[in-house]
Scaffold this active site. Sequence first.
Site, PDB file in Angstrom:
ATOM      1  N   HIS A  62       0.842  -1.200   0.000  1.00  0.00           N
ATOM      2  CA  HIS A  62       0.000   0.000   0.000  1.00  0.00           C
ATOM      3  C   HIS A  62       0.882   1.257   0.000  1.00  0.00           C
ATOM      4  O   HIS A  62       0.557   2.233  -0.670  1.00  0.00           O
ATOM      5  CB  HIS A  62      -0.912   0.013   1.234  1.00  0.00           C
ATOM      6  CG  HIS A  62      -1.879  -1.125   1.258  1.00  0.00           C
ATOM      7  ND1 HIS A  62      -3.234  -0.953   1.157  1.00  0.00           N
ATOM      8  CD2 HIS A  62      -1.688  -2.470   1.364  1.00  0.00           C
ATOM      9  CE1 HIS A  62      -3.834  -2.121   1.208  1.00  0.00           C
ATOM     10  NE2 HIS A  62      -2.916  -3.060   1.341  1.00  0.00           N
TER      11      HIS A  62
ATOM     12  N   ASP B 158      -6.697   4.389   2.854  1.00  0.00           N
ATOM     13  CA  ASP B 158      -7.107   3.010   2.602  1.00  0.00           C
ATOM     14  C   ASP B 158      -8.363   2.674   3.400  1.00  0.00           C
ATOM     15  O   ASP B 158      -8.784   3.441   4.266  1.00  0.00           O
ATOM     16  CB  ASP B 158      -5.990   2.053   3.042  1.00  0.00           C
ATOM     17  CG  ASP B 158      -5.013   1.745   1.928  1.00  0.00           C
ATOM     18  OD1 ASP B 158      -5.467   1.332   0.849  1.00  0.00           O
ATOM     19  OD2 ASP B 158      -3.798   1.897   2.148  1.00  0.00           O
TER      20      ASP B 158
END
Length: 152
Positions: free
Chosen positions: A24, A128
């Site tokens: 990520h 996220d």
Amino acid sequence: MDGAADADSSPMHVVIFPWLAFGHLLPGLELARRLASRGHRVSFVSTPRNLARLPPLPPALAPRVDLVALPLPRIDGLPDGAESTNDVPYDAFGLHRKAFDGLAAPFAAFLDAACAPGGNRPDWVVVDNFHHWAAAAAADRHDLQCLRSRSR
């Protein structure tokens, strides 16, 4: 776009706060690089150890990307220095998520500082799905006229 911000608008300030896993973090950093290459300002938020382990930004883009370090709270049972999922044994992932949730208040404080007079008010906050508390923090500041609204 030709690599610069649109002529009819000022550069945006985008806050990017990816989950604490390199799958990520690295795509988030690539997004930061691409936005900066188009003349926008980026605040890339993570923990100190994760920021230190990222590849360096190209010198031409580095002035437009602020690396914002939020220290991960200490949680009993979580190994010292366990700031990325790479650092956490599988059986401690729950503790890692609990420590991550401890970043809610420091992240809100970061947004408050950006909203203070003379601060660089964000246009966008990109997070996220693990950041269940981040949308509320951004929405609260939008309601207070902190986060800029843009029409396109």
